[in-house]
Design a protein around this motif. Structure first.
Motif, mmCIF file in Angstrom:
data_model
loop_
_atom_site.group_PDB
_atom_site.id
_atom_site.type_symbol
_atom_site.label_atom_id
_atom_site.label_comp_id
_atom_site.label_asym_id
_atom_site.label_seq_id
_atom_site.Cartn_x
_atom_site.Cartn_y
_atom_site.Cartn_z
ATOM 1 N N GLU A 27 0.838 -1.191 0.000
ATOM 2 C CA GLU A 27 0.000 0.000 0.000
ATOM 3 C C GLU A 27 0.881 1.251 0.000
ATOM 4 N N ASP A 28 0.305 2.342 -0.448
ATOM 5 C CA ASP A 28 1.006 3.624 -0.434
ATOM 6 C C ASP A 28 1.404 3.949 1.009
ATOM 7 N N ASN A 29 2.694 4.186 1.217
ATOM 8 C CA ASN A 29 3.160 4.389 2.586
ATOM 9 C C ASN A 29 3.381 5.850 2.946
ATOM 10 N N ALA A 30 2.894 6.779 2.126
ATOM 11 C CA ALA A 30 2.963 8.192 2.506
ATOM 12 C C ALA A 30 2.115 8.406 3.755
ATOM 13 N N PHE A 31 2.567 9.268 4.641
ATOM 14 C CA PHE A 31 1.849 9.517 5.898
ATOM 15 C C PHE A 31 0.407 9.917 5.630
ATOM 16 N N ASP A 32 0.199 10.823 4.674
ATOM 17 C CA ASP A 32 -1.152 11.284 4.388
ATOM 18 C C ASP A 32 -2.014 10.194 3.763
ATOM 19 N N SER A 33 -1.395 9.229 3.090
ATOM 20 C CA SER A 33 -2.169 8.119 2.530
ATOM 21 C C SER A 33 -2.636 7.170 3.628
ATOM 22 N N VAL A 34 -1.786 6.962 4.635
ATOM 23 C CA VAL A 34 -2.128 6.048 5.722
ATOM 24 C C VAL A 34 -3.144 6.693 6.663
ATOM 25 N N PHE A 35 -2.879 7.917 7.082
ATOM 26 C CA PHE A 35 -3.693 8.549 8.128
ATOM 27 C C PHE A 35 -4.594 9.677 7.639
ATOM 28 N N GLY A 36 -4.302 10.230 6.465
ATOM 29 C CA GLY A 36 -5.032 11.398 5.983
ATOM 30 C C GLY A 36 -6.532 11.212 5.823
ATOM 31 N N PRO A 37 -7.002 10.130 5.183
ATOM 32 C CA PRO A 37 -8.453 9.978 5.020
ATOM 33 C C PRO A 37 -9.210 9.960 6.348
ATOM 34 N N THR A 38 -8.638 9.329 7.354
ATOM 35 C CA THR A 38 -9.291 9.276 8.667
ATOM 36 C C THR A 38 -9.246 10.637 9.339
#
Length: 341
Positions: free
Chosen positions: A245-256
């Motif tokens: 999966e995309d491991n950018a910080f915003d990809s992991v936590f941004g949607p939430t």
């Protein structure tokens, strides 16, 4: 999350029982408030929120959004034993100031563990998990005697503690998750627990509302599960850097984070996180530190240093550990919680 297994209620209850039999631990229904021995330094160096008068509850306000970031860890056996916290400190070069542990609904309050962590300048964060008690029953008052006794033990100790109840509630994999509990039942149980603590005078609790990141369950909206700002101090996100999966910080936590920001401005703690071992772990660690540092509303993180289905321990990846240690040396991460300012 479904990719890992944590200490669960049965294990916690067994540890508590063994501790009682062997007279080594602090588990009891009312907590260890007998004045028994704690680790050296317990109760030392209180910050301005502490009161010389035990009748006055500990003021947690300075700990709600401190200037520096929390540098937390979840390690086996802590905080009832701080041995593995001390090992973790030597491994990463900095002492955690937030120690997370898991307790089943029905377990006693671990007052000894809270004292142990406090003696080393750390808060405890308890993830309270109702494995064998329906959330609807908690909301209906069928656990009131237990909650009242627990709250009384927390108030009697009068040190700050962080509690999150029924974490990852937006996941179908939990017994208190979306396949078993409605948003209305969850909110009613949370509010009922919170009110019971307030009625007992246990305002020395920081309440962390802790959804799993929405990436694997995007069809579950979080707002219906939110108890309200009057009942929550922190939003505690649970999310991991995983393979494929995309491991950018915003990809992991941004949607939430972005979804939560539509209904509350409460500060956010990464209440449980880690990265899969492998080639990408160094980059994941860099993204973790940079993402937390860049967001003023991000309080810090807790690294889940367990081997549970995946090996989340930092020692599993020596090069990534070296990078973690380098970044952890930043003075913006970590502080003595007894003196937050």
């Amino acid at each position: 999350m479904q990719l890992k297994k944590r200490f669960r209620a049965g294990c916690a209850a067994l540890v508590c029982c063994l501790a009682g039999v062997l007279a080594l631990g602090g588990c009891s229904l009312l907590g260890d408030d007998s004045g028994g021995p704690a680790r050296s330094g317990a109760g030392a160096a209180p910050h301005s929120g502490a009161s010389a008068d035990p009748a006055i509850p500990y003021d947690v306000t300075p700990l709600l959004k401190p200037e520096k970031k929390y540098f937390g860890a979840a390690v086996p056996g802590a905080p009832n034993s701080m041995k593995n916290v001390d090992v973790y400190t030597k491994t990463v070069g900095k002492q955690p100031n937030l120690v997370e542990y898991y307790a089943g609904w029905g377990d006693g309050f671990d007052a000894t563990g809270v004292r142990n962590a406090w003696a080393e300048g750390a808060l405890t964060l308890m993830s309270w998990e109702p494995f064998d008690t329906p959330v609807a029953d908690i909301a209906a008052g069928r656990s009131d005697e237990y909650i009242e006794e627990y709250a009384t033990a927390v108030r009697r100790l009068n040190l700050p503690v962080v509690i999150d109840f029924a974490d990852e509630f937006n996941g179908h994999w939990e017994k208190w998750g979306t396949n078993h509990v409605t948003p209305a039942q969850y909110v009613a149980a949370w509010r009922h627990i919170h009110r019971t603590f307030v009625d007992a005078g246990a305002t020395n609790v920081i309440w962390a509302w802790s959804p799993n990141i929405v990436n694997p369950v995007r069809n579950v909206r979080l707002e219906p599960y939110y108890p309200g700002d009057a009942y929550v101090d922190w939003v505690g996100l649970i999310g991991y850097f995983t393979a494929g999966e995309d491991n950018a910080f915003d990809s992991v936590f941004g949607p939430t984070r972005d979804q939560i920001r539509t209904f509350t401005k409460k500060p956010v703690l990464l209440l449980e996180t880690a990265a899969m071992p492998g080639e990408r772990r160094r980059a994941d660690i860099r993204n973790l530190f940079a993402g937390v540092e860049a967001d003023d509303d991000m309080l810090g993180f807790v690294w889940f240093d367990h081997k549970k289905r995946a090996d989340w321990r930092l020692e599993a990846s020596p090069l990534a550990l070296k990078e973690f240690k380098r970044l952890a040396a930043d003075d913006r991460f970590g502080f003595d919680v007894r003196k937050p300012s």
